[in-house]
Design a protein around this motif. Structure first.
Motif, PDB file in Angstrom:
ATOM      1  N   LYS A   8      -4.472   2.219   4.442  1.00 23.22           N
ATOM      2  CA  LYS A   8      -4.482   3.275   3.430  1.00 23.22           C
ATOM      3  C   LYS A   8      -4.264   4.640   4.077  1.00 23.22           C
ATOM      4  O   LYS A   8      -3.485   5.468   3.567  1.00 23.22           O
ATOM      5  CB  LYS A   8      -5.810   3.249   2.676  1.00 23.22           C
ATOM      6  CG  LYS A   8      -5.932   4.295   1.586  1.00 23.22           C
ATOM      7  CD  LYS A   8      -7.277   4.179   0.877  1.00 23.22           C
ATOM      8  CE  LYS A   8      -7.433   5.256  -0.193  1.00 23.22           C
ATOM      9  NZ  LYS A   8      -8.760   5.159  -0.873  1.00 23.22           N
ATOM     10  N   LYS A   9      -4.922   4.882   5.202  1.00 20.85           N
ATOM     11  CA  LYS A   9      -4.786   6.158   5.901  1.00 20.85           C
ATOM     12  C   LYS A   9      -3.346   6.375   6.366  1.00 20.85           C
ATOM     13  O   LYS A   9      -2.772   7.458   6.173  1.00 20.85           O
ATOM     14  CB  LYS A   9      -5.733   6.197   7.104  1.00 20.85           C
ATOM     15  CG  LYS A   9      -5.615   7.458   7.941  1.00 20.85           C
ATOM     16  CD  LYS A   9      -6.561   7.414   9.138  1.00 20.85           C
ATOM     17  CE  LYS A   9      -6.413   8.670  10.001  1.00 20.85           C
ATOM     18  NZ  LYS A   9      -7.326   8.640  11.171  1.00 20.85           N
ATOM     19  N   GLN A  37      -6.738  -2.992  13.735  1.00 16.89           N
ATOM     20  CA  GLN A  37      -6.388  -1.934  12.799  1.00 16.89           C
ATOM     21  C   GLN A  37      -5.381  -2.409  11.753  1.00 16.89           C
ATOM     22  O   GLN A  37      -5.505  -2.082  10.566  1.00 16.89           O
ATOM     23  CB  GLN A  37      -5.811  -0.737  13.552  1.00 16.89           C
ATOM     24  CG  GLN A  37      -6.840   0.056  14.328  1.00 16.89           C
ATOM     25  CD  GLN A  37      -6.252   1.311  14.944  1.00 16.89           C
ATOM     26  OE1 GLN A  37      -5.054   1.378  15.206  1.00 16.89           O
ATOM     27  NE2 GLN A  37      -7.084   2.312  15.155  1.00 16.89           N
ATOM     28  N   ASP A  53      -6.935  -3.957   8.856  1.00 14.38           N
ATOM     29  CA  ASP A  53      -7.969  -3.157   8.200  1.00 14.38           C
ATOM     30  C   ASP A  53      -7.378  -2.414   6.996  1.00 14.38           C
ATOM     31  O   ASP A  53      -6.536  -1.532   7.168  1.00 14.38           O
ATOM     32  CB  ASP A  53      -8.549  -2.152   9.197  1.00 14.38           C
ATOM     33  CG  ASP A  53      -9.641  -1.290   8.592  1.00 14.38           C
ATOM     34  OD1 ASP A  53      -9.955  -1.461   7.399  1.00 14.38           O
ATOM     35  OD2 ASP A  53     -10.167  -0.424   9.324  1.00 14.38           O
ATOM     36  N   PRO A  54      -7.801  -2.736   5.759  1.00 15.12           N
ATOM     37  CA  PRO A  54      -7.257  -2.071   4.572  1.00 15.12           C
ATOM     38  C   PRO A  54      -7.435  -0.553   4.597  1.00 15.12           C
ATOM     39  O   PRO A  54      -6.562   0.181   4.123  1.00 15.12           O
ATOM     40  CB  PRO A  54      -8.040  -2.699   3.408  1.00 15.12           C
ATOM     41  CG  PRO A  54      -8.505  -4.017   3.932  1.00 15.12           C
ATOM     42  CD  PRO A  54      -8.771  -3.788   5.391  1.00 15.12           C
ATOM     43  N   GLU A  55      -8.547  -0.072   5.141  1.00 18.86           N
ATOM     44  CA  GLU A  55      -8.785   1.375   5.189  1.00 18.86           C
ATOM     45  C   GLU A  55      -7.807   2.060   6.135  1.00 18.86           C
ATOM     46  O   GLU A  55      -7.331   3.167   5.867  1.00 18.86           O
ATOM     47  CB  GLU A  55     -10.235   1.668   5.604  1.00 18.86           C
ATOM     48  CG  GLU A  55     -11.246   1.298   4.538  1.00 18.86           C
ATOM     49  CD  GLU A  55     -10.980   2.023   3.221  1.00 18.86           C
ATOM     50  OE1 GLU A  55     -10.723   3.244   3.255  1.00 18.86           O
ATOM     51  OE2 GLU A  55     -11.021   1.363   2.162  1.00 18.86           O
ATOM     52  N   TRP A  56      -7.511   1.412   7.265  1.00 22.62           N
ATOM     53  CA  TRP A  56      -6.542   1.979   8.206  1.00 22.62           C
ATOM     54  C   TRP A  56      -5.150   2.006   7.570  1.00 22.62           C
ATOM     55  O   TRP A  56      -4.422   2.990   7.692  1.00 22.62           O
ATOM     56  CB  TRP A  56      -6.516   1.155   9.498  1.00 22.62           C
ATOM     57  CG  TRP A  56      -5.610   1.714  10.554  1.00 22.62           C
ATOM     58  CD1 TRP A  56      -5.908   2.669  11.482  1.00 22.62           C
ATOM     59  CD2 TRP A  56      -4.251   1.340  10.795  1.00 22.62           C
ATOM     60  NE1 TRP A  56      -4.820   2.912  12.290  1.00 22.62           N
ATOM     61  CE2 TRP A  56      -3.786   2.112  11.892  1.00 22.62           C
ATOM     62  CE3 TRP A  56      -3.378   0.432  10.207  1.00 22.62           C
ATOM     63  CZ2 TRP A  56      -2.495   2.006  12.393  1.00 22.62           C
ATOM     64  CZ3 TRP A  56      -2.084   0.325  10.703  1.00 22.62           C
ATOM     65  CH2 TRP A  56      -1.653   1.097  11.779  1.00 22.62           C
ATOM     66  N   ASP A  84       0.832  -1.205   0.000  1.00 24.80           N
ATOM     67  CA  ASP A  84       0.000   0.000   0.000  1.00 24.80           C
ATOM     68  C   ASP A  84       0.867   1.256   0.000  1.00 24.80           C
ATOM     69  O   ASP A  84       0.575   2.221  -0.722  1.00 24.80           O
ATOM     70  CB  ASP A  84      -0.921   0.011   1.230  1.00 24.80           C
ATOM     71  CG  ASP A  84      -2.046  -0.998   1.140  1.00 24.80           C
ATOM     72  OD1 ASP A  84      -2.273  -1.542   0.038  1.00 24.80           O
ATOM     73  OD2 ASP A  84      -2.696  -1.252   2.173  1.00 24.80           O
TER      74      ASP A  84
END
Length: 419
Positions: free
Chosen positions: A397-398, A389, A392-395, A225
């Motif tokens: 990414k952030k 976390q 978690d792909p969204e975490w 990522d």
């Protein structure tokens, strides 16, 4: 130092080039003996290890592993601590963890890849141990083969003779040729970032307390990522030191970064602690003296990566160590500290940080003499909230986006001060 890290960064490469040249040559010579071969013949399917068992006591122990095809193997020994190394061609280990539960002479058994084309078992012994009998037998139904290993406890004198008689330097004999894959060539004027996913292959790293996820998979998912995010930044090129589930020695990671012309090196990890309530990200830089016990303990664990994989640990020549420490203290460490501060600043108020989030210790993977380097602990797999976390792909990414901001700021400041 009278000059700040940002005042020194980009032009510093030219000023250091002559001083680093000799150190680099010696460093590569020292690393060469540690680099495992990583290529395999095209079109050769990996072996499948589908069953295993261990039986015995503190005097004798038998290990049996079942394969779908006849496995070629070689056996070696490593001291301090005592380990029996079994090298194999590339193997998919479809084994239940309990099937290789250590017992008898062995207090730990690890297995996994050592790069494309080779795999390895590492049997950590409680004392001097010798394999007295090893053979491959066909299964009675003719549908597979068993590798049978018989080991016995021996005295220290006998073990010392085994070590002195063997012709082995720690390389993977199952893979015939090859060196680690080179990093992509640096484009003219590009600011290059090497992203190092910690652990891999036989070295699983930490294990999640709830999901039992292995650290090597967490770090690679995040590293991918991060590379994708950095490559969307104008003027920045990023690459992975390892692209899949493969083992890279610590010196090998440094070599790949340097060969790729890296301006920055970011090593990604997700450790475990006995104190399960501790959570949050931490940024580490190199130092010959640790900032605290947590940093010292973490560095000690991370520096065992090569040992876990069965690579004999050898100290660099004193001249190399002296040069590396001098360069790190006088130039490169300052740049690393500046990068670490930029990362902490970007993370503050956005993601959970540990108390005193910038720490330092003697990490071997941060020893590149002329590449500013940090080790990023994303969080702790021993903490339930952090583990959630980390998966978690969204975490991810952030955090990747926040890291990209930190790298962008660092680069802009360096360019503004150095031309």
């Amino acid at each position: 130092m009278n000059r700040s890290a940002t005042e020194l960064h980009l032009p510093q490469a030219k000023r250091l080039s002559r001083r680093v040249a000799r150190a680099t040559a010696i460093l590569f010579a020292a690393m060469a003996v540690l680099l495992p071969a990583t290529s395999r013949a095209e079109g050769t399917a990996p072996l499948l290890a589908y069953g295993a068992r261990v039986a015995g006591d503190d005097a004798r122990t038998r290990l049996v592993i079942e394969f779908d095809r006849n496995p070629e193997y070689s056996i070696h020994y490593v001291a301090n601590p005592v380990r029996v190394i079994i090298d194999l061609p590339e193997t998919s280990f479809g084994l239940k963890p309990e099937s290789l539960e250590p017992r008898g002479l062995f207090d730990a058994i690890r297995y996994g890849g050592m790069g494309a084309g080779a795999s390895r078992l590492v049997l950590s012994a409680k004392g001097p141990t010798e394999v007295t009998h090893a053979e491959v037998k066909p299964e009675e139904d003719g549908k597979g083969f068993r590798l049978v290993i018989d080991a016995e406890r021996i005295d220290q004198a006998r073990f010392d003779k085994l070590l002195s008689d063997q012709q082995w330097t720690g390389t993977v004999s199952a893979a015939k040729t090859g060196r680690p894959a080179l990093a992509p060539a640096k484009a003219s004027g590009a600011f290059v970032v090497a992203v190092d996913a910690g652990h891999g292959g036989i070295d699983t790293g930490a294990i999640g307390s709830v999901t039992k996820t292995e650290e090597k998979h967490v770090t690679l998912a995040f590293a991918r990522d991060l590379v994708a995010t950095l490559n969307r930044e104008a003027g920045i090129e990023a690459f992975l030191t390892r692209r899949g589930d493969e083992f890279l020695s610590l010196p090998q990671r440094v070599q790949i970064a340097r060969q790729g012309g890296a301006n920055l090196f970011i090593s990604v990890h997700a450790d475990t602690l006995k104190q399960k309530d501790i959570r949050g990200a931490t940024v580490y830089t190199i130092s010959d003296k640790a900032s605290d016990h947590l940093a010292a303990n973490l560095a000690a664990r991370e520096n065992l990566s090569d040992e876990i994989a069965g690579i004999p640990l050898e100290s660099e020549p004193a001249e190399v160590a002296d040069i590396l420490i001098d360069l790190t203290r006088r130039e490169t460490q300052a740049f690393s500290v500046n990068l670490a501060r930029s990362v902490v600043s970007s993370f503050e108020g956005q993601i959970k940080l540990i108390n005193n989030p910038h720490r330092h210790a003697g990490f071997r993977v941060l020893q590149a003499p002329d590449v500013p380097s940090i080790l990023l602990e994303l969080g702790f797999l021993s903490n339930m909230e952090d583990e959630k976390q980390l998966l978690d792909p969204e975490w991810r990414k952030k955090v990747s986006q926040l890291l990209a901001v930190a790298v962008r700021r660092y680069r802009q400041t360096a360019v503004a001060n150095g031309g």
